[in-house]
Design a protein around this motif. Structure first.
Motif, PDB file in Angstrom:
ATOM      1  N   ASP A 167       0.668  -1.594  -0.439  1.00 14.53           N
ATOM      2  CA  ASP A 167      -0.048   0.121   0.527  1.00 14.53           C
ATOM      3  C   ASP A 167       0.900   1.444  -0.072  1.00 14.53           C
ATOM      4  N   VAL A 168       0.712   2.157  -0.353  1.00 15.10           N
ATOM      5  CA  VAL A 168       1.594   3.872  -1.022  1.00 15.10           C
ATOM      6  C   VAL A 168       0.099   4.363   0.222  1.00 15.10           C
ATOM      7  N   CYS A 179      12.704  15.097   4.029  1.00 15.18           N
ATOM      8  CA  CYS A 179      13.710  14.602   2.658  1.00 15.18           C
ATOM      9  C   CYS A 179      12.324  15.743   2.021  1.00 15.18           C
ATOM     10  N   GLY A 180      10.850  16.176   2.344  1.00 13.86           N
ATOM     11  CA  GLY A 180      10.058  16.905   1.763  1.00 13.86           C
ATOM     12  C   GLY A 180       9.284  15.915   1.023  1.00 13.86           C
ATOM     13  N   SER A 181       9.143  14.408   1.541  1.00 17.99           N
ATOM     14  CA  SER A 181       8.274  13.367   0.801  1.00 17.99           C
ATOM     15  C   SER A 181       6.847  13.174   2.088  1.00 17.99           C
ATOM     16  N   ASP A 182       6.010  13.200   1.102  1.00 17.15           N
ATOM     17  CA  ASP A 182       4.926  12.509   2.235  1.00 17.15           C
ATOM     18  C   ASP A 182       4.552  11.093   2.137  1.00 17.15           C
ATOM     19  N   THR A 183       5.195  10.444   0.689  1.00 19.26           N
ATOM     20  CA  THR A 183       4.584   8.870   0.560  1.00 19.26           C
ATOM     21  C   THR A 183       5.327   8.047   0.747  1.00 19.26           C
ATOM     22  N   TRP A 184       4.607   7.083   1.713  1.00 22.99           N
ATOM     23  CA  TRP A 184       5.480   5.732   2.419  1.00 22.99           C
ATOM     24  C   TRP A 184       4.763   4.868   1.777  1.00 22.99           C
TER      25      TRP A 184
END
Length: 68
Positions: A9-10, A19-24
């Motif tokens: 799941d994303v 790092c600036g990303s909010d997706t995992w």
């Protein structure tokens, strides 16, 4: 919001990673949830209840396994 979490799941978190990303991507489930940052590749393990509080929404859902 569903409490079902599946491998692959994303998800999007409420706060962005440094790092600036909010997706995992979810890479392990159980009592603890292990997620990997899509921006830098950092892996973090969170307690299930902490994870459920920190996630904002599911961006991509993997195929739900058939209940037989």
């Amino acid at each position: 919001m569903e409490n079902d979490i599946f491998l692959g799941d994303v998800i999007q978190t409420r706060k962005a990673h440094p790092c600036g990303s909010d997706t995992w991507v979810v890479i392990r489930t159980g009592a603890d949830i292990k997620i990997k940052c899509q921006g830098c590749g950092r892996i973090v393990m969170l307690d299930r209840m902490v994870f459920l509080k920190r996630r904002k929404k599911v961006l991509e859902r993997t195929a739900v396994p058939d209940a037989e």
